[in-house]
Design a protein around this motif. Sequence first.
Motif, PDB file in Angstrom:
ATOM      1  N   ASP A  89     -15.325 -13.868   3.355  1.00 42.42           N
ATOM      2  CA  ASP A  89     -14.927 -15.157   3.815  1.00 42.42           C
ATOM      3  C   ASP A  89     -13.751 -15.311   2.413  1.00 42.42           C
ATOM      4  OD1 ASP A  89     -16.074 -15.453   1.304  1.00 42.42           O
ATOM      5  OD2 ASP A  89     -17.490 -16.672   2.011  1.00 42.42           O
ATOM      6  N   TYR A  90     -13.072 -14.258   2.964  1.00 40.65           N
ATOM      7  CA  TYR A  90     -12.270 -14.346   1.485  1.00 40.65           C
ATOM      8  C   TYR A  90     -11.211 -13.170   2.056  1.00 40.65           C
ATOM      9  CZ  TYR A  90     -14.690  -9.980  -0.210  1.00 40.65           C
ATOM     10  OH  TYR A  90     -15.456  -9.726  -0.861  1.00 40.65           O
ATOM     11  N   ASN A  91      -9.823 -13.293   1.990  1.00 37.09           N
ATOM     12  CA  ASN A  91      -8.673 -12.458   2.239  1.00 37.09           C
ATOM     13  C   ASN A  91      -8.575 -11.222   1.644  1.00 37.09           C
ATOM     14  OD1 ASN A  91      -7.470 -13.609   5.058  1.00 37.09           O
ATOM     15  ND2 ASN A  91      -6.600 -15.021   4.142  1.00 37.09           N
ATOM     16  N   ILE A  92      -8.626 -10.086   1.575  1.00 46.98           N
ATOM     17  CA  ILE A  92      -8.240  -9.198   0.880  1.00 46.98           C
ATOM     18  C   ILE A  92      -6.970  -7.690   0.829  1.00 46.98           C
ATOM     19  CG2 ILE A  92     -10.841  -8.559   0.440  1.00 46.98           C
ATOM     20  CD1 ILE A  92     -10.228  -6.639   2.638  1.00 46.98           C
ATOM     21  N   THR A  93      -6.892  -7.600  -0.673  1.00 45.67           N
ATOM     22  CA  THR A  93      -6.095  -6.107   0.064  1.00 45.67           C
ATOM     23  C   THR A  93      -6.184  -5.495  -1.150  1.00 45.67           C
ATOM     24  OG1 THR A  93      -4.131  -7.728  -1.856  1.00 45.67           O
ATOM     25  CG2 THR A  93      -3.703  -7.867  -0.633  1.00 45.67           C
ATOM     26  N   LYS A  94      -5.209  -4.289  -0.878  1.00 43.67           N
ATOM     27  CA  LYS A  94      -5.957  -2.651  -1.315  1.00 43.67           C
ATOM     28  C   LYS A  94      -4.695  -1.478  -1.754  1.00 43.67           C
ATOM     29  CE  LYS A  94     -10.599  -2.543   0.260  1.00 43.67           C
ATOM     30  NZ  LYS A  94     -12.092  -1.850   0.803  1.00 43.67           N
ATOM     31  N   LYS A  95      -4.432  -1.558  -2.936  1.00 42.47           N
ATOM     32  CA  LYS A  95      -3.631  -0.888  -3.092  1.00 42.47           C
ATOM     33  C   LYS A  95      -3.700   0.984  -2.908  1.00 42.47           C
ATOM     34  CE  LYS A  95      -2.161  -2.920  -7.291  1.00 42.47           C
ATOM     35  NZ  LYS A  95      -1.549  -3.110  -8.628  1.00 42.47           N
ATOM     36  N   GLU A  96      -2.815   1.804  -1.676  1.00 40.54           N
ATOM     37  CA  GLU A  96      -3.591   2.803  -1.699  1.00 40.54           C
ATOM     38  C   GLU A  96      -2.165   3.691  -1.763  1.00 40.54           C
ATOM     39  OE1 GLU A  96      -5.857   3.218  -0.190  1.00 40.54           O
ATOM     40  OE2 GLU A  96      -6.381   1.394   1.136  1.00 40.54           O
ATOM     41  N   TRP A  97      -2.630   4.857  -2.690  1.00 39.56           N
ATOM     42  CA  TRP A  97      -1.834   6.256  -2.804  1.00 39.56           C
ATOM     43  C   TRP A  97      -1.019   6.546  -2.000  1.00 39.56           C
ATOM     44  CZ3 TRP A  97      -2.309  11.543  -1.275  1.00 39.56           C
ATOM     45  CH2 TRP A  97      -1.903  12.021  -1.869  1.00 39.56           C
ATOM     46  N   ILE A  98      -1.391   6.572  -0.853  1.00 41.93           N
ATOM     47  CA  ILE A  98      -0.145   7.874   0.175  1.00 41.93           C
ATOM     48  C   ILE A  98       0.874   6.512   0.080  1.00 41.93           C
ATOM     49  CG2 ILE A  98      -2.111   9.049   1.201  1.00 41.93           C
ATOM     50  CD1 ILE A  98      -2.896   6.791   3.850  1.00 41.93           C
ATOM     51  N   ASP A 136       1.919   4.396  -1.373  1.00 40.38           N
ATOM     52  CA  ASP A 136       2.820   3.792  -3.263  1.00 40.38           C
ATOM     53  C   ASP A 136       2.238   2.635  -3.833  1.00 40.38           C
ATOM     54  OD1 ASP A 136       4.025   6.756  -3.721  1.00 40.38           O
ATOM     55  OD2 ASP A 136       6.313   5.688  -2.880  1.00 40.38           O
ATOM     56  N   GLY A 137       1.073   2.223  -3.600  1.00 40.38           N
ATOM     57  CA  GLY A 137       0.595   1.237  -4.319  1.00 40.38           C
ATOM     58  C   GLY A 137       0.332   0.091  -2.888  1.00 40.38           C
ATOM     59  N   GLU A 138       1.166  -0.036  -2.384  1.00 36.51           N
ATOM     60  CA  GLU A 138       1.455  -1.112  -1.129  1.00 36.51           C
ATOM     61  C   GLU A 138       0.215  -0.931  -0.774  1.00 36.51           C
ATOM     62  OE1 GLU A 138       3.698  -3.344  -0.823  1.00 36.51           O
ATOM     63  OE2 GLU A 138       5.407  -1.978  -2.363  1.00 36.51           O
ATOM     64  N   ARG A 191      -2.323  15.023   1.114  1.00 37.70           N
ATOM     65  CA  ARG A 191      -0.030  14.498   0.781  1.00 37.70           C
ATOM     66  C   ARG A 191       0.760  15.176   1.912  1.00 37.70           C
ATOM     67  NH1 ARG A 191      -2.023  20.081  -0.016  1.00 37.70           N
ATOM     68  NH2 ARG A 191      -0.586  21.966   0.851  1.00 37.70           N
ATOM     69  N   ASP A 192      -0.212  15.388   3.256  1.00 37.36           N
ATOM     70  CA  ASP A 192       1.641  14.940   3.545  1.00 37.36           C
ATOM     71  C   ASP A 192       0.917  14.144   4.668  1.00 37.36           C
ATOM     72  OD1 ASP A 192       1.923  17.890   4.434  1.00 37.36           O
ATOM     73  OD2 ASP A 192      -0.457  18.232   5.918  1.00 37.36           O
ATOM     74  N   LEU A 193      -0.412  12.934   3.898  1.00 37.55           N
ATOM     75  CA  LEU A 193      -0.471  11.405   4.929  1.00 37.55           C
ATOM     76  C   LEU A 193       0.613  11.116   3.911  1.00 37.55           C
ATOM     77  CD1 LEU A 193      -2.808  13.133   5.901  1.00 37.55           C
ATOM     78  CD2 LEU A 193      -3.572  10.536   6.660  1.00 37.55           C
ATOM     79  N   HIS A 194       0.904  11.122   3.077  1.00 42.31           N
ATOM     80  CA  HIS A 194       2.315   9.855   1.804  1.00 42.31           C
ATOM     81  C   HIS A 194       3.556   9.690   2.721  1.00 42.31           C
ATOM     82  CE1 HIS A 194       3.998   8.823  -2.024  1.00 42.31           C
ATOM     83  NE2 HIS A 194       2.537   8.899  -1.999  1.00 42.31           N
ATOM     84  N   ILE A 195       3.670   8.717   2.392  1.00 39.96           N
ATOM     85  CA  ILE A 195       4.548   7.931   2.731  1.00 39.96           C
ATOM     86  C   ILE A 195       6.098   8.355   2.263  1.00 39.96           C
ATOM     87  CG2 ILE A 195       3.951   5.899   3.435  1.00 39.96           C
ATOM     88  CD1 ILE A 195       5.537   4.593   1.282  1.00 39.96           C
ATOM     89  N   GLY A 196       5.568   9.267   1.419  1.00 39.05           N
ATOM     90  CA  GLY A 196       7.184   9.757   0.373  1.00 39.05           C
ATOM     91  C   GLY A 196       7.265  11.286   1.020  1.00 39.05           C
TER      92      GLY A 196
END
Length: 378
Positions: free
Chosen positions: A126-135, A137-139, A266-271
Amino acid sequence: MGIDPFKEYLRESEPDKVYKGYAWSTAIGLQAVDGLKPSKYLIETAIQNIEGKITMKEAQNLIDSYYEERPMHLMEGERTEEADKVSSRIAEILSETAFSFSPNEYISIHRKLFQGIYEHAGKIRDYNITKKEWILDGETVVYGSASELMATLEYDFSQERNYSYRGLSMDEIIHHLAVFISRLWQIHIFGEGNTRTTAVFFIKYLRTLGFSATNDIFAENAWYFRNALVRANYTNLQKGIHETTEYLETFLRNLLLNEKNELHNRDLHIGETLNKEKVDIRVAKVDIQDKKVDIQNKKVDILSVLAERGGSFSIKTTVHIHRLFDKYGFDGVFGRSAVMEILELKESGASKLLSNLMQADIIEPVSGHGKGKYKFKK
């Protein structure tokens, strides 16, 4: 997960051992998506079950008793108890044939997996969430809004329930499945345990569609599966990043078709994605008005050749084509082994690339050089 202690059972001739080995292997492998590692006791107990010495219910009772008798067994933060108990519950669910394609089944799986572990087991957040993702870059991925979770879940289920797979090619089926499961995961209706719940539900659903999905892909690549779900739900137009199911589809091809595509996180990292696109931009900087061939240096506008022949290739495949052409030009002859060496591909990947280039009329077979030899078609 390291060396899979159940891999030998997946090669067994006894179907019951294979099936149990797959269930335990997948159950334990999925703990990696939350950074958990089961205990040696869990693995020993699982092997007893696979060998037929104890039932699945007895295995669960042993695990429960193990932690009841050892309340101080864990150091704070290790979460081994969660890994062990959830693993045994996943193995039990995967060993059962009963299944209902419904939001209630999805929620019920979460409750069964995390009852006594999370206070919110089987409850919608019943609350909104965010999760920092390594792939990323923290977004974070934009997850479902807390006020719309059940409505969104029911809508996605109704859409899938009414969808017809009749007449679709396997590529189309895999693409659709990737879209469905990525959308289901993106809702993220639970506070924790969404990926493990989604994976278990998805495997059960695949069985109703006729897929056995009894290999070690989830066991060895659970983290890749989660990261592929992330990339299927992340867009950043300012950075030139678009949501894509290509990684999830590659995972599903290994799972459902037993292909051997390489799965590297590593292939999935946005960089990495941006770097590949920069390579493609450099490659694409050619003078399309000048199609003269420098035979001595083998400098050819291969992109215009691809365009003329109707080829529509991914960035990765386009780079592969350029590397091959730089090596062989129009006159060189090459086979699968050469492609494997130059592009660092496995046998299945090299064969698939050659087949795609043949179908696109980019290369042609040649005689007089042994079986399975090709050259670029002028």
